[in-house]
Scaffold this motif. Structure first.
Motif, mmCIF file in Angstrom:
data_model
loop_
_atom_site.group_PDB
_atom_site.id
_atom_site.type_symbol
_atom_site.label_atom_id
_atom_site.label_comp_id
_atom_site.label_asym_id
_atom_site.label_seq_id
_atom_site.Cartn_x
_atom_site.Cartn_y
_atom_site.Cartn_z
ATOM 1 N N HIS A 118 0.804 -1.079 -0.033
ATOM 2 C CA HIS A 118 -0.006 0.058 0.045
ATOM 3 C C HIS A 118 0.750 1.315 -0.035
ATOM 4 O O HIS A 118 0.539 2.285 -0.710
ATOM 5 C CB HIS A 118 -0.913 0.030 1.246
ATOM 6 C CG HIS A 118 -1.876 -0.864 1.057
ATOM 7 N ND1 HIS A 118 -2.320 -2.225 1.519
ATOM 8 C CD2 HIS A 118 -3.334 -0.622 0.679
ATOM 9 C CE1 HIS A 118 -3.374 -2.697 1.105
ATOM 10 N NE2 HIS A 118 -3.864 -1.892 0.575
ATOM 11 N N LEU A 119 1.885 1.263 0.743
ATOM 12 C CA LEU A 119 2.730 2.595 0.662
ATOM 13 C C LEU A 119 3.523 2.632 -0.665
ATOM 14 O O LEU A 119 3.742 3.872 -1.266
ATOM 15 C CB LEU A 119 4.133 2.290 1.623
ATOM 16 C CG LEU A 119 3.331 2.374 3.255
ATOM 17 C CD1 LEU A 119 4.646 2.303 3.987
ATOM 18 C CD2 LEU A 119 2.975 3.770 3.444
ATOM 19 N N LEU A 120 3.777 1.434 -1.436
ATOM 20 C CA LEU A 120 4.385 1.537 -2.821
ATOM 21 C C LEU A 120 3.170 1.985 -3.689
ATOM 22 O O LEU A 120 3.556 3.038 -4.688
ATOM 23 C CB LEU A 120 4.501 0.144 -3.269
ATOM 24 C CG LEU A 120 5.223 -0.009 -4.585
ATOM 25 C CD1 LEU A 120 6.364 0.525 -4.732
ATOM 26 C CD2 LEU A 120 5.439 -1.697 -5.056
ATOM 27 N N TYR A 192 -6.030 9.948 -2.666
ATOM 28 C CA TYR A 192 -6.068 8.728 -2.161
ATOM 29 C C TYR A 192 -4.440 8.233 -1.743
ATOM 30 O O TYR A 192 -4.307 7.324 -0.854
ATOM 31 C CB TYR A 192 -6.420 7.614 -3.237
ATOM 32 C CG TYR A 192 -6.430 6.362 -2.966
ATOM 33 C CD1 TYR A 192 -7.596 5.944 -1.936
ATOM 34 C CD2 TYR A 192 -5.841 5.049 -3.714
ATOM 35 C CE1 TYR A 192 -7.646 4.336 -1.739
ATOM 36 C CE2 TYR A 192 -5.963 3.754 -3.142
ATOM 37 C CZ TYR A 192 -6.880 3.449 -2.338
ATOM 38 O OH TYR A 192 -6.868 2.340 -1.868
ATOM 39 N N GLY A 193 -3.438 8.770 -2.193
ATOM 40 C CA GLY A 193 -2.070 8.393 -1.901
ATOM 41 C C GLY A 193 -1.963 8.866 -0.462
ATOM 42 O O GLY A 193 -1.380 8.187 0.404
ATOM 43 N N TRP A 194 -2.545 9.996 0.066
ATOM 44 C CA TRP A 194 -2.450 10.415 1.165
ATOM 45 C C TRP A 194 -3.107 9.743 2.191
ATOM 46 O O TRP A 194 -2.649 9.536 3.558
ATOM 47 C CB TRP A 194 -2.773 12.053 1.367
ATOM 48 C CG TRP A 194 -1.864 13.032 0.703
ATOM 49 C CD1 TRP A 194 -2.205 13.960 -0.345
ATOM 50 C CD2 TRP A 194 -0.639 13.376 1.068
ATOM 51 N NE1 TRP A 194 -1.142 14.212 -0.541
ATOM 52 C CE2 TRP A 194 0.020 14.289 0.298
ATOM 53 C CE3 TRP A 194 0.187 12.825 2.073
ATOM 54 C CZ2 TRP A 194 1.219 14.731 0.308
ATOM 55 C CZ3 TRP A 194 1.614 13.477 2.284
ATOM 56 C CH2 TRP A 194 2.107 14.477 1.432
ATOM 57 N N LEU A 195 -4.280 9.229 1.812
ATOM 58 C CA LEU A 195 -4.979 8.435 2.636
ATOM 59 C C LEU A 195 -4.280 7.046 3.053
ATOM 60 O O LEU A 195 -4.461 6.584 4.014
ATOM 61 C CB LEU A 195 -6.384 7.989 2.013
ATOM 62 C CG LEU A 195 -7.328 7.116 2.754
ATOM 63 C CD1 LEU A 195 -7.763 7.775 4.061
ATOM 64 C CD2 LEU A 195 -8.445 6.897 1.824
ATOM 65 N N LEU A 196 -3.600 6.473 2.191
ATOM 66 C CA LEU A 196 -2.860 5.306 2.245
ATOM 67 C C LEU A 196 -1.710 5.488 3.149
ATOM 68 O O LEU A 196 -1.483 4.651 4.112
ATOM 69 C CB LEU A 196 -2.335 4.856 0.939
ATOM 70 C CG LEU A 196 -3.383 4.242 -0.142
ATOM 71 C CD1 LEU A 196 -2.681 3.938 -1.277
ATOM 72 C CD2 LEU A 196 -4.137 2.957 0.595
ATOM 73 N N ALA A 201 1.454 4.365 7.199
ATOM 74 C CA ALA A 201 2.631 4.695 7.349
ATOM 75 C C ALA A 201 3.113 4.192 9.058
ATOM 76 O O ALA A 201 4.387 3.998 9.219
ATOM 77 C CB ALA A 201 2.778 6.185 7.532
ATOM 78 N N ARG A 202 2.435 4.426 9.874
ATOM 79 C CA ARG A 202 2.926 3.906 11.093
ATOM 80 C C ARG A 202 2.634 2.382 11.227
ATOM 81 O O ARG A 202 1.510 1.820 10.957
ATOM 82 C CB ARG A 202 1.905 4.571 12.269
ATOM 83 C CG ARG A 202 2.154 6.098 12.218
ATOM 84 C CD ARG A 202 0.917 6.832 13.226
ATOM 85 N NE ARG A 202 1.394 6.274 14.538
ATOM 86 C CZ ARG A 202 0.644 6.612 15.818
ATOM 87 N NH1 ARG A 202 -0.377 7.378 15.767
ATOM 88 N NH2 ARG A 202 0.966 6.056 16.980
#
Length: 219
Positions: A118-120, A192-196, A201-202
């Motif tokens: 998901h981060l990718l 959507y990228g910021w949502l992922l 991220a944590r």
């Protein structure tokens, strides 16, 4: 996929008032197609012997084309080609992003590395957002107008495109797109990228059982 179709082909099928980049570019192509043929100024038909003798009709002398009109005609052709080339590449990049998101959905389900996938996907969305904003700038500025695309200045950008033999812009604007328009576009494409990033991220903290949190009995 919907945003790519809406941006390129317009919103008629969804009853939205946007003609689409391809439709606008096609209208420009029809406009120059209806213009009379403009031969280069240095190429002209040399008069034959019949033009020197007073026998028979003299050949009609075609007026020399205006150099400014020829330059505008050639510039329009370059801008039309620039828009067609950019829309072809951008549409396939959007298809690739959609395919990547579908692959991420599958891989995060069948592998234990869902956070990584998901981060990718978020990184790919951010890269595609940057490419979209650069493409919008490229469509907006005119060819040979002396404008640049960040982080390149105008002269550096002009020299680079001249070395590659590519037009410097599509000329769909004046340019008229203001900074807040680019900010809105960037926010929509990267949402959507910021949502992922916010979700994945944590790292998750390991669950602590109740037995570990209960203090030992006092003697």
């Amino acid at each position: 996929m919907w945003s790519a179709s809406f941006a390129l082909d317009g919103g008629d099928r969804w009853r939205l008032g946007w003609d689409g980049v391809r439709t606008i570019n096609s209208v420009r192509y029809l406009m120059i197609a209806m213009m009379p043929c403009l031969p280069p100024p240095d190429e002209g038909q040399r008069p034959g012997l019949s033009g020197l003798l007073p026998l028979g009709p003299r050949p009609a002398v075609e007026p020399r084309p205006d150099p400014a009109q020829v330059a505008a005609y050639n510039q329009m052709k370059r801008q039309i080609a620039a828009v067609e080339g950019l829309t072809y590449i951008w549409e396939r990049l959007m298809w690739g992003l959609c395919g990547l998101l579908a692959a991420v959905a599958l891989l995060s389900w069948v592998t234990p590395w869902g956070r990584f996938w998901h981060l990718l996907a978020a990184a790919a969305i951010f890269l595609m957002t940057a490419a979209t904003l650069a493409g919008a700038r490229y469509l907006d500025i005119p060819d040979g107008g002396g404008f640049g695309i960040w982080p390149l200045s105008g002269p550096t950008y002009e020299a680079l495109m001249a070395r590659l033999g590519l037009p410097t812009g599509g000329g769909l604007g004046a340019p008229n797109l203001l900074l807040h328009v680019y900010l809105i576009m960037g926010g929509i494409f990267s949402a959507y990228g910021w949502l992922l990033v916010i979700i994945f991220a944590r790292r998750r903290r390991p669950a602590v059982s109740s037995a570990e949190t209960t203090p030992p009995p006092q003697n």
